[in-house]
Design a protein around this motif. Structure first.
Motif: not given
Length: 53
Positions: A21-23, A25-26
């Protein structure tokens, strides 16, 4: 530039499905920035490209 925006959007979708999810979002943020830069440049070129005398 629009091609890069679509590429980052696809990366965001795949990363979101796989749980990164962090990737995701980025990548979605980068895709959004590239799309708006493309949109601004397209409008500017459309306006100034039609001013030929």
């Amino acid at each position: 530039m629009l091609g890069y925006a679509v590429l980052f959007f696809i990366i965001a979708l795949v990363a979101g499905v796989l749980g990164f999810f962090t990737l995701a979002s980025a990548a979605a943020g980068i895709a959004k920035i590239l799309f708006f830069v493309f949109l601004v440049l397209f409008i500017i070129s459309f306006i100034f490209g039609r001013r030929r005398v």
